[in-house]
Design a protein around this motif. Structure first.
Motif, PDB file in Angstrom:
ATOM      1  N   ILE A 114     -18.496 -22.403  -0.842  1.00 48.49           N
ATOM      2  CA  ILE A 114     -17.550 -22.812   0.200  1.00 48.49           C
ATOM      3  C   ILE A 114     -16.844 -21.579   0.787  1.00 48.49           C
ATOM      4  N   TRP A 115     -16.452 -20.673  -0.097  1.00 50.89           N
ATOM      5  CA  TRP A 115     -15.789 -19.432   0.328  1.00 50.89           C
ATOM      6  C   TRP A 115     -16.688 -18.624   1.268  1.00 50.89           C
ATOM      7  N   MET A 116     -17.984 -18.577   0.976  1.00 53.55           N
ATOM      8  CA  MET A 116     -18.920 -17.840   1.824  1.00 53.55           C
ATOM      9  C   MET A 116     -18.989 -18.419   3.233  1.00 53.55           C
ATOM     10  N   ILE A 117     -19.032 -19.740   3.318  1.00 50.46           N
ATOM     11  CA  ILE A 117     -19.108 -20.399   4.629  1.00 50.46           C
ATOM     12  C   ILE A 117     -17.842 -20.124   5.437  1.00 50.46           C
ATOM     13  N   VAL A 118     -16.690 -20.288   4.785  1.00 46.05           N
ATOM     14  CA  VAL A 118     -15.410 -20.053   5.461  1.00 46.05           C
ATOM     15  C   VAL A 118     -15.262 -18.583   5.844  1.00 46.05           C
TER      16      VAL A 118
END
Length: 268
Positions: free
Chosen positions: A120-124
């Motif tokens: 999720i952190w990568m996408i954001v």
């Protein structure tokens, strides 16, 4: 039994080679894989990681030689100084963390959560980085944060050193994927050599090499080196025109699957 051991060593070498520098967590994959392929010695884990580091060293040898031989040029000197700063921050904080004994248990649940949260952190992070002006410059702030990110990745299995360093570099000002990835990988070379060397000396002092399967070590080392070389070459080409989204989605799917298996008792 020997054949089974060599096959397991080969498979673990493949897993290490693919996952060490891709932003999907090599530690997480190896810990899970060992639940089916059998637990390996600390020496074995050091050796397969060394193979992956060697592959990246070979890929970047021209860049490393350029920095070493052209250190008088201000641009090279500053870049090398930033690499050294990131490495020293990792080394100092890493030793402090080791002395404190602060690390999570290496079992499935925390790894799974780290995979999901990291995805999720990568996408954001990539979405946020895309809104910033494109820049290939590595600032001093980027160097400091990359050094800290390496320590965080070491403390939390499943986070992925490459994912945490690449994306913190992109968010901190280096919006260019290729530039952020190169810095993250170049910092990883001395960091991982130092960590592997430290761990190897510690292991030798405590246990020596008694009982090691040298054939398995050789197979795993060669496999890890070759596969990592191919994987990193592919990644460097892929990110020229593609985002990291596919890796983020993979992490989230794998993390959810592992959580399901952990809670159902299939894996520990």
């Amino acid at each position: 039994m020997a054949d089974h051991s060599l096959l397991s060593a080969f498979l673990l070498g493949v897993i290490e080679g693919i996952t060490e520098f891709l932003p999907i967590s090599s530690t997480g994959h190896l810990i899970i894989a060992e639940q089916w392929l059998g637990q390996r010695s600390d020496t074995f884990n050091i050796v397969i990681q060394a193979g992956a580091i060697l592959a990246v060293t070979i890929i970047y040898w021209r860049r490393l030689m350029d920095l070493a031989l052209g250190w008088r040029e201000p641009k090279n000197f500053q870049y090398a100084a930033k690499l050294m700063l990131a490495f020293l921050i990792t080394a100092v904080l890493g030793l402090i963390v080791k002395k404190m004994g602060f690390e999570l248990p290496e079992n499935a649940s925390p790894i799974a959560w780290a995979l999901v949260i990291g995805g999720i952190w990568m996408i954001v992070a990539e979405w946020a980085a895309a809104k910033r002006p494109q820049s290939t410059e590595i600032t001093w702030l980027v160097a400091v944060l990359v050094g800290i990110a390496q320590v965080i990745a070491g403390v939390f299995p499943g986070t992925s050193r490459s994912a945490s360093t690449i994306f913190i570099a992109m968010l901190a000002g280096t919006g260019n994927r290729a530039a952020a990835t190169e810095f993250a990988f170049l910092v990883g070379i001395p960091t991982m050599y130092a960590a592997s060397g430290y761990q190897l000396l510690k292991t030798v002092n405590e246990n020596g090499f008694a009982g090691e399967d040298w054939a398995s070590l050789g197979v795993a080392f060669v496999t890890s080196t070759v596969v990592a070389f191919i994987a990193v070459k592919w990644l460097l080409s892929y990110i020229q025109t593609n985002r990291f989204t596919v890796f983020a989605i993979y992490r989230i799917i794998l993390g959810i699957a592992l959580l399901g298996m952990a809670y159902s008792g299939i894996i520990a």
